[in-house]
Design a protein around this motif. Structure first.
Motif, PDB file in Angstrom:
ATOM      1  N   LYS A 131       0.853  -1.525  -0.340  1.00 21.50           N
ATOM      2  CA  LYS A 131      -0.065   0.050   0.257  1.00 21.50           C
ATOM      3  C   LYS A 131       0.910   0.678  -0.075  1.00 21.50           C
ATOM      4  CE  LYS A 131      -4.082   1.617   1.917  1.00 21.50           C
ATOM      5  NZ  LYS A 131      -4.939   1.485   2.681  1.00 21.50           N
ATOM      6  N   SER A 132       2.037   1.260   0.766  1.00 24.08           N
ATOM      7  CA  SER A 132       2.365   2.429   0.577  1.00 24.08           C
ATOM      8  C   SER A 132       4.160   2.573  -0.405  1.00 24.08           C
ATOM      9  CB  SER A 132       3.370   2.654   2.443  1.00 24.08           C
ATOM     10  OG  SER A 132       3.955   1.182   3.347  1.00 24.08           O
ATOM     11  N   THR A 133       4.479   1.729  -0.624  1.00 21.65           N
ATOM     12  CA  THR A 133       5.054   1.252  -1.843  1.00 21.65           C
ATOM     13  C   THR A 133       5.088   2.053  -2.441  1.00 21.65           C
ATOM     14  OG1 THR A 133       4.422  -0.216  -2.925  1.00 21.65           O
ATOM     15  CG2 THR A 133       5.301  -1.274  -0.965  1.00 21.65           C
ATOM     16  N   LYS A 134       5.836   2.283  -3.828  1.00 22.46           N
ATOM     17  CA  LYS A 134       6.407   2.649  -5.362  1.00 22.46           C
ATOM     18  C   LYS A 134       5.874   1.444  -6.198  1.00 22.46           C
ATOM     19  CE  LYS A 134       9.937   5.619  -3.453  1.00 22.46           C
ATOM     20  NZ  LYS A 134      11.171   6.428  -3.910  1.00 22.46           N
ATOM     21  N   LEU A 135       5.228   0.410  -6.141  1.00 24.15           N
ATOM     22  CA  LEU A 135       4.778   0.058  -7.092  1.00 24.15           C
ATOM     23  C   LEU A 135       3.533   0.414  -8.295  1.00 24.15           C
ATOM     24  CD1 LEU A 135       5.420  -3.132  -7.650  1.00 24.15           C
ATOM     25  CD2 LEU A 135       3.059  -4.049  -6.884  1.00 24.15           C
ATOM     26  N   PHE A 136       4.011   0.032  -9.838  1.00 25.26           N
ATOM     27  CA  PHE A 136       2.931   0.358 -10.341  1.00 25.26           C
ATOM     28  C   PHE A 136       2.965  -1.197 -11.104  1.00 25.26           C
ATOM     29  CE2 PHE A 136       1.355   3.773 -13.227  1.00 25.26           C
ATOM     30  CZ  PHE A 136       0.779   2.872 -14.427  1.00 25.26           C
ATOM     31  N   LEU A 137       2.148  -2.019 -10.126  1.00 22.01           N
ATOM     32  CA  LEU A 137       1.177  -3.228 -10.679  1.00 22.01           C
ATOM     33  C   LEU A 137       0.190  -2.910 -12.448  1.00 22.01           C
ATOM     34  CD1 LEU A 137       0.661  -5.783 -10.604  1.00 22.01           C
ATOM     35  CD2 LEU A 137      -0.972  -5.292  -8.807  1.00 22.01           C
ATOM     36  N   ILE A 138       0.333  -4.271 -13.231  1.00 29.41           N
ATOM     37  CA  ILE A 138      -0.683  -4.134 -14.407  1.00 29.41           C
ATOM     38  C   ILE A 138      -1.025  -5.581 -14.196  1.00 29.41           C
ATOM     39  CG2 ILE A 138      -0.726  -3.534 -16.845  1.00 29.41           C
ATOM     40  CD1 ILE A 138       1.322  -1.557 -16.940  1.00 29.41           C
ATOM     41  N   LEU A 139      -2.304  -5.749 -14.207  1.00 33.07           N
ATOM     42  CA  LEU A 139      -3.182  -6.861 -14.386  1.00 33.07           C
ATOM     43  C   LEU A 139      -3.357  -6.793 -16.702  1.00 33.07           C
ATOM     44  CD1 LEU A 139      -4.944  -7.651 -10.857  1.00 33.07           C
ATOM     45  CD2 LEU A 139      -1.863  -8.104 -11.818  1.00 33.07           C
ATOM     46  N   CYS A 140      -2.862  -8.075 -16.981  1.00 36.66           N
ATOM     47  CA  CYS A 140      -3.616  -7.502 -18.545  1.00 36.66           C
ATOM     48  C   CYS A 140      -3.694  -9.275 -18.388  1.00 36.66           C
ATOM     49  CB  CYS A 140      -1.791  -8.394 -18.832  1.00 36.66           C
ATOM     50  SG  CYS A 140      -2.479  -7.676 -20.997  1.00 36.66           S
ATOM     51  N   GLY A 141      -4.900  -8.970 -19.458  1.00 34.51           N
ATOM     52  CA  GLY A 141      -5.712 -10.302 -19.703  1.00 34.51           C
ATOM     53  C   GLY A 141      -6.558  -9.776 -20.865  1.00 34.51           C
ATOM     54  N   SER A 142      -6.606 -11.519 -21.792  1.00 39.38           N
ATOM     55  CA  SER A 142      -7.555 -11.327 -22.892  1.00 39.38           C
ATOM     56  C   SER A 142      -8.558 -12.368 -23.100  1.00 39.38           C
ATOM     57  CB  SER A 142      -5.929 -12.591 -24.010  1.00 39.38           C
ATOM     58  OG  SER A 142      -5.374 -11.577 -24.574  1.00 39.38           O
TER      59      SER A 142
END
Length: 463
Positions: A131-142
């Motif tokens: 929650k307090s990190t600098k993460l940029f999460l991408i969830l991708c799906g077809s």
């Protein structure tokens, strides 16, 4: 060369500079260019790229372990093998505490199928450690249905965690034309009608070749990649592909009402509706109702994917000529001379996109856009209007006529449109848009007034 997707790319980059936890959901049908967009976004950023596969959890964990090690600059032989996804996520948390990290899970549905608890585990980390990190999460799906229900849907453990979602659509006619910079506007439009703006299909065609040469080499050849593409796509996505083929073939042949489709394929109505719903979820079919009648119970079904419509119109019906190698000799009769007729529906779609996205002169605030069809009290026959735009205030409307023909549009078309608008009887004030591939007669211009606009194919590409 990276073409299109400028809005999506700008949004992702704007999110990135925020330097806080971001969760972007990127989804869309296969072949539409999701991975290309992600690669373009990530090319100058530290990234953990995890391409999930249709295999067990252990194999996917090994791939994730390698992706983490690669992002850290470690050699593949020295990659650490994490014991669990929780351990791997913990490592990503440590990395994102000190620097901006993009973590991409490509084809997330494969991972969720292999590891049933992954969404709950990810939710826990997003709510606490990450929650307090600098993460940029991408969830991708077809898998459209999975991403909409199991990731974006209310019942998903991940519901409410996303900070942005991107449904990646095929390119519109304008971006499709950028693949063929030296083509004429008519040729660009036809290539849109062939490929449907799907990047993978566009990549198969050479801008150095003519349309005829491209089709003969890349589609009308039994050894070409695109020759069996729709069949392969349906086999990959659905069970019973033969049944789906029959439904699409019926619609391509002009059977657009549910009763006509069920009669043609010999199927009970309820079951056929389920098959159609599956094709709609893949973006191959769409349901339409008259735009001025939102509660209408007389829908029709159309092929939304232009590549599928082109294939079922020109490839599946000419397999003998293609397999025998005789298609080149008969190309003009079987294909070339029929392209203008085929482009009728495609051109209507292009004109609607022009109004929705590019027309700066719309005379009112738009509420909805679509088609209208119904009875004409004067002639007792069916009437159809290619484009109807409703206004936000409900009292104004726009009717449009779209003609992809070699002849110029004459005043007769205006008189017909006026008659159809009266039959529709919806608006107190009506504006008239005319779209023409070949322009307009002098008589049409002589009878023009301020409520009429004349737009050419060339105008649509001058943006």
């Amino acid at each position: 060369m990276f073409i299109g997707r400028q809005r999506e790319l700008a949004k992702l980059n704007k999110m990135y500079v925020g330097n806080k936890l971001e969760v972007a959901i990127i989804y869309g049908r296969r072949r539409v260019g999701k991975t290309t967009l992600i690669n373009e976004f990530c090319k100058d950023k530290k990234t953990i790229l995890f391409p999930a596969i249709e295999n067990n959890a252990e194999e996917n964990l090994e791939i994730l372990s390698g992706a983490i090690s690669y992002a850290q600059g470690e050699k593949s032989g020295a990659a650490m093998k994490y014991k669990s996804f929780a351990d791997a996520f913990k490592k990503i948390e440590e990395m994102a505490n000190s620097e901006r990290i993009v973590f991409v899970i490509d084809e997330y549905p494969y991972l969720a199928k292999a590891e049933k608890s992954i969404s709950s585990l990810l939710q826990s980390y997003l709510d606490h450690g990450l929650k307090s990190t600098k993460l940029f999460l991408i969830l991708c799906g077809s898998s459209m249905s999975f991403m909409e229900r199991q990731v974006l849907g209310y019942q998903s453990p991940l519901y409410g965690r996303r900070t942005a979602q991107f449904k990646i659509e095929p390119f519109d006619y304008l971006d499709t034309g950028k693949w063929f910079p030296d083509y004429t506007e008519e040729e660009k439009a036809i290539m849109y009608g062939i490929t449907g703006g799907i990047p993978l299909y566009l990549e198969q065609f050479s801008p150095e070749l003519s349309i005829k040469e491209n089709l003969l080499y890349h589609m009308f050849d039994k050894n070409a990649l695109l020759y069996e593409e729709p069949s392969n796509f349906l086999k990959q996505e659905l069970r019973e592909p033969a049944t789906y083929n029959a439904i699409i073939s019926a619609i391509a042949a002009g059977k657009t009402k549910l009763s006509e489709i069920t009669s043609t394929v010999g199927m009970e109505t309820g079951l056929c509706t389920k098959y159609i719903a599956n094709l709609m979820s893949l973006g191959i079919l769409r349901k339409e109702i008259p735009v001025t009648e939102p509660k209408s119970k007389r829908p029709i079904y159309r092929i939304a994917d232009n590549f599928f419509r082109f294939w079922f119109t020109f490839v599946s019906r000419n397999t003998a000529a293609i397999v025998s190698g005789r298609i080149e000799k008969s190309y003009d009769v079987l294909v070339g001379n029929r392209l203008s007729d085929y482009m009728g529906n495609v051109f209507e779609e292009m004109c609607r996109d022009y109004i929705m996205y590019y027309d700066s002169g719309l005379p009112f605030d738009m509420a909805d856009i679509g088609q209208w069809w119904g009875g004409n009290p004067k002639t007792k026959k069916q009437a159809q209007i290619d484009i109807v735009v409703t206004s936000a205030n409900g009292s104004e409307g726009l009717v449009g006529s779209c003609k992809f023909r070699n002849e110029k549009i004459d005043i007769d078309e205006y008189l017909l449109m006026n008659e159809y608008a009266e039959a529709m009887g919806k608006f107190e004030k009506t504006y008239y848009y005319f779209f023409s591939k070949s322009g307009y007669t002098d008589k049409m211009f002589e009878n023009a007034d301020r409520h009429m606009r004349f737009i050419t194919l060339e105008d649509m590409y001058k943006l």
